[in-house]
Design a protein around this motif. Structure first.
Motif, mmCIF file in Angstrom:
data_model
loop_
_atom_site.group_PDB
_atom_site.id
_atom_site.type_symbol
_atom_site.label_atom_id
_atom_site.label_comp_id
_atom_site.label_asym_id
_atom_site.label_seq_id
_atom_site.Cartn_x
_atom_site.Cartn_y
_atom_site.Cartn_z
ATOM 1 N N TYR A 35 -52.618 -65.411 -20.081
ATOM 2 C CA TYR A 35 -51.842 -66.718 -20.658
ATOM 3 C C TYR A 35 -50.636 -67.365 -19.817
ATOM 4 O O TYR A 35 -50.059 -68.393 -19.853
ATOM 5 N N GLU A 36 -50.096 -66.359 -18.896
ATOM 6 C CA GLU A 36 -49.062 -67.003 -17.882
ATOM 7 C C GLU A 36 -49.314 -67.978 -17.050
ATOM 8 O O GLU A 36 -49.633 -68.635 -16.474
ATOM 9 N N LEU A 37 -50.977 -66.977 -15.841
ATOM 10 C CA LEU A 37 -51.432 -67.931 -15.783
ATOM 11 C C LEU A 37 -51.513 -69.508 -15.473
ATOM 12 O O LEU A 37 -51.230 -70.560 -15.184
ATOM 13 N N TRP A 38 -51.767 -69.222 -17.048
ATOM 14 C CA TRP A 38 -52.477 -70.789 -18.066
ATOM 15 C C TRP A 38 -51.436 -71.686 -17.910
ATOM 16 O O TRP A 38 -51.761 -73.244 -18.201
ATOM 17 N N GLY A 39 -50.090 -70.963 -18.222
ATOM 18 C CA GLY A 39 -49.261 -71.777 -18.174
ATOM 19 C C GLY A 39 -48.406 -72.451 -16.798
ATOM 20 O O GLY A 39 -48.138 -73.678 -17.026
ATOM 21 N N CYS A 40 -48.676 -71.138 -16.144
ATOM 22 C CA CYS A 40 -47.437 -72.085 -14.780
ATOM 23 C C CYS A 40 -48.637 -72.892 -14.272
ATOM 24 O O CYS A 40 -48.465 -73.733 -13.723
ATOM 25 N N SER A 41 -49.836 -73.077 -14.141
ATOM 26 C CA SER A 41 -51.433 -73.800 -13.387
ATOM 27 C C SER A 41 -50.984 -74.913 -14.549
ATOM 28 O O SER A 41 -50.978 -76.243 -14.159
ATOM 29 N N ALA A 42 -50.672 -75.568 -16.202
ATOM 30 C CA ALA A 42 -50.563 -76.293 -16.774
ATOM 31 C C ALA A 42 -49.449 -76.802 -16.534
ATOM 32 O O ALA A 42 -49.857 -78.213 -16.869
ATOM 33 N N TRP A 56 -58.506 -70.366 -16.719
ATOM 34 C CA TRP A 56 -56.963 -69.508 -17.357
ATOM 35 C C TRP A 56 -57.075 -70.270 -18.788
ATOM 36 O O TRP A 56 -56.982 -69.387 -19.833
ATOM 37 N N GLY A 57 -57.236 -71.255 -18.832
ATOM 38 C CA GLY A 57 -56.601 -71.321 -20.652
ATOM 39 C C GLY A 57 -58.394 -71.175 -21.003
ATOM 40 O O GLY A 57 -58.291 -70.612 -22.151
ATOM 41 N N ALA A 58 -59.081 -71.263 -20.667
ATOM 42 C CA ALA A 58 -61.106 -70.911 -20.916
ATOM 43 C C ALA A 58 -61.148 -69.127 -21.599
ATOM 44 O O ALA A 58 -61.703 -68.870 -22.515
ATOM 45 N N LEU A 59 -60.253 -68.864 -20.432
ATOM 46 C CA LEU A 59 -60.262 -66.977 -20.847
ATOM 47 C C LEU A 59 -59.652 -66.686 -21.622
ATOM 48 O O LEU A 59 -59.624 -65.371 -22.790
#
Length: 112
Positions: A35-42, A56-59
């Motif tokens: 979730y943190e990976l998704w957020g920092c990438s977003a 990471w959003g899909a996962l």
């Protein structure tokens, strides 16, 4: 190393992503780090960030939206992390293959 190198934005995000991905393998619950990976990438810019946001959003969505698949999704997060860490981040072609595989073949986004 491939012919193309990472520009400043992608190079910076590459370092951030790799540090977080290492945590996926050691975290009690990889979802939290995912979730943190998704957020920092977003919040980041660049080609790498967009693709990591999709992966990471899909996962993480799979954990949230299909709780019956939570264990499988967490296993996929660990596999994504292991495969990422097996890459040489300086090999842009290898990173592009990783992104293509995870975005399209695993997460199911259209190539079109």
């Amino acid at each position: 190393m491939s012919g193309r190198t990472w520009d400043g934005v992608d190079a910076e995000h590459l370092v951030t992503v790799t540090a977080l991905v290492k945590q996926v393998l050691t975290a009690p619950d990889p979802y939290e780090v995912g979730y943190e990976l998704w957020g920092c990438s977003a919040r980041a810019e660049g080609h790498l960030a967009v693709n990591m946001q999709l992966i990471w959003g899909a996962l993480t969505d799979r954990v949230e939206l299909k709780p019956e698949e939570g264990r499988q999704a967490r296993d996929e997060m660990r596999r994504a992390a292991q495969e990422w860490l097996a890459l040489d981040p300086a090999d842009r072609a290898a990173v592009e293959r990783y992104l293509d595989y995870w975005v399209h073949d695993v997460c199911g986004y259209s190539r079109g």
